[in-house]
Write a protein that holds these residues in place. Structure first.
Motif, mmCIF file in Angstrom:
data_model
loop_
_atom_site.group_PDB
_atom_site.id
_atom_site.type_symbol
_atom_site.label_atom_id
_atom_site.label_comp_id
_atom_site.label_asym_id
_atom_site.label_seq_id
_atom_site.Cartn_x
_atom_site.Cartn_y
_atom_site.Cartn_z
ATOM 1 N N SER A 71 2.092 -6.998 -0.723
ATOM 2 C CA SER A 71 2.142 -7.212 -2.323
ATOM 3 C C SER A 71 1.032 -6.421 -2.807
ATOM 4 O O SER A 71 0.071 -6.041 -1.848
ATOM 5 C CB SER A 71 2.237 -8.525 -2.921
ATOM 6 O OG SER A 71 0.946 -9.188 -2.564
ATOM 7 N N ARG A 72 0.990 -6.116 -4.033
ATOM 8 C CA ARG A 72 -0.061 -5.217 -4.588
ATOM 9 C C ARG A 72 -0.719 -5.843 -6.136
ATOM 10 O O ARG A 72 0.355 -6.172 -6.838
ATOM 11 C CB ARG A 72 0.171 -3.951 -4.599
ATOM 12 C CG ARG A 72 1.077 -3.332 -5.504
ATOM 13 C CD ARG A 72 1.381 -1.832 -5.189
ATOM 14 N NE ARG A 72 0.279 -1.117 -5.453
ATOM 15 C CZ ARG A 72 -0.001 0.183 -4.811
ATOM 16 N NH1 ARG A 72 1.002 0.705 -4.121
ATOM 17 N NH2 ARG A 72 -1.032 0.928 -5.113
ATOM 18 N N ASP A 73 -1.819 -5.815 -6.371
ATOM 19 C CA ASP A 73 -2.336 -6.012 -7.705
ATOM 20 C C ASP A 73 -3.166 -4.849 -8.153
ATOM 21 O O ASP A 73 -4.196 -4.770 -7.798
ATOM 22 C CB ASP A 73 -3.066 -7.300 -7.685
ATOM 23 C CG ASP A 73 -3.493 -7.700 -9.162
ATOM 24 O OD1 ASP A 73 -4.135 -8.863 -9.055
ATOM 25 O OD2 ASP A 73 -3.520 -7.036 -10.005
ATOM 26 N N ASN A 74 -2.165 -3.907 -8.982
ATOM 27 C CA ASN A 74 -3.172 -2.943 -9.237
ATOM 28 C C ASN A 74 -4.171 -3.022 -10.256
ATOM 29 O O ASN A 74 -4.997 -2.045 -10.201
ATOM 30 C CB ASN A 74 -1.893 -1.826 -9.940
ATOM 31 C CG ASN A 74 -1.101 -1.374 -8.894
ATOM 32 O OD1 ASN A 74 -1.480 -0.866 -7.702
ATOM 33 N ND2 ASN A 74 0.028 -0.587 -9.329
ATOM 34 N N LYS A 76 -6.391 -4.979 -9.798
ATOM 35 C CA LYS A 76 -7.435 -5.361 -9.054
ATOM 36 C C LYS A 76 -7.601 -4.371 -7.835
ATOM 37 O O LYS A 76 -8.668 -4.441 -6.823
ATOM 38 C CB LYS A 76 -7.389 -6.690 -8.245
ATOM 39 C CG LYS A 76 -7.254 -8.016 -9.364
ATOM 40 C CD LYS A 76 -7.420 -9.243 -8.739
ATOM 41 C CE LYS A 76 -7.320 -10.285 -9.393
ATOM 42 N NZ LYS A 76 -7.322 -11.719 -8.826
#
Length: 120
Positions: A71-74, A76
């Motif tokens: 997953s990714r949290d752009n 952060k």
């Protein structure tokens, strides 16, 4: 300066879980696919998973399907790899890499890796 920094590795018993993080800096993180790779002693590096920057599409190696989630949290500049039901054969140094073509095929930047050790 472009950097990818992995963290979250460690020693865990078989059946346990770890969450790896990959933090990027020095480039437009949202535009890049980010992949996770691993290399065990005496073995070639292998791709584990990848997530695109444009639409969040995800890809998994057969060895990771059903156990790992990328997953990714752009906001952060971070990509995660949640690893569940770990097996001794998952023991390796795990690396993240960035692909500016967003294709999960052409890797431009690499991190230095984080060690994952799974005991039986």
């Amino acid at each position: 300066e472009v950097q990818l920094v992995e963290s979250g590795g460690g020693l865990v018993q078989a059946g346990g879980s770890l969450r790896l993080s990959c933090v990027g800096s020095g480039f437009t993180f949202d535009d890049y696919a980010i992949g996770w790779f691993r290399q065990a002693p005496g073995k070639e590096r292998e791709g584990v998973s990848c997530i695109s920057g444009s639409d969040g599409s995800t890809y998994y190696a057969d060895s990771a399907k059903g156990r790992f989630t990328i997953s990714r949290d752009n906001a952060k500049n971070t990509v995660y790899l949640q690893m569940n039901n770990l097996k001794p054969e998952d023991t390796a140094v795990y690396y993240c890499a960035g692909d500016r073509s967003d294709s999960c095929h052409d890797w431009d930047y690499w991190g230095r890796g984080t060690q994952v050790t799974v005991s039986s």
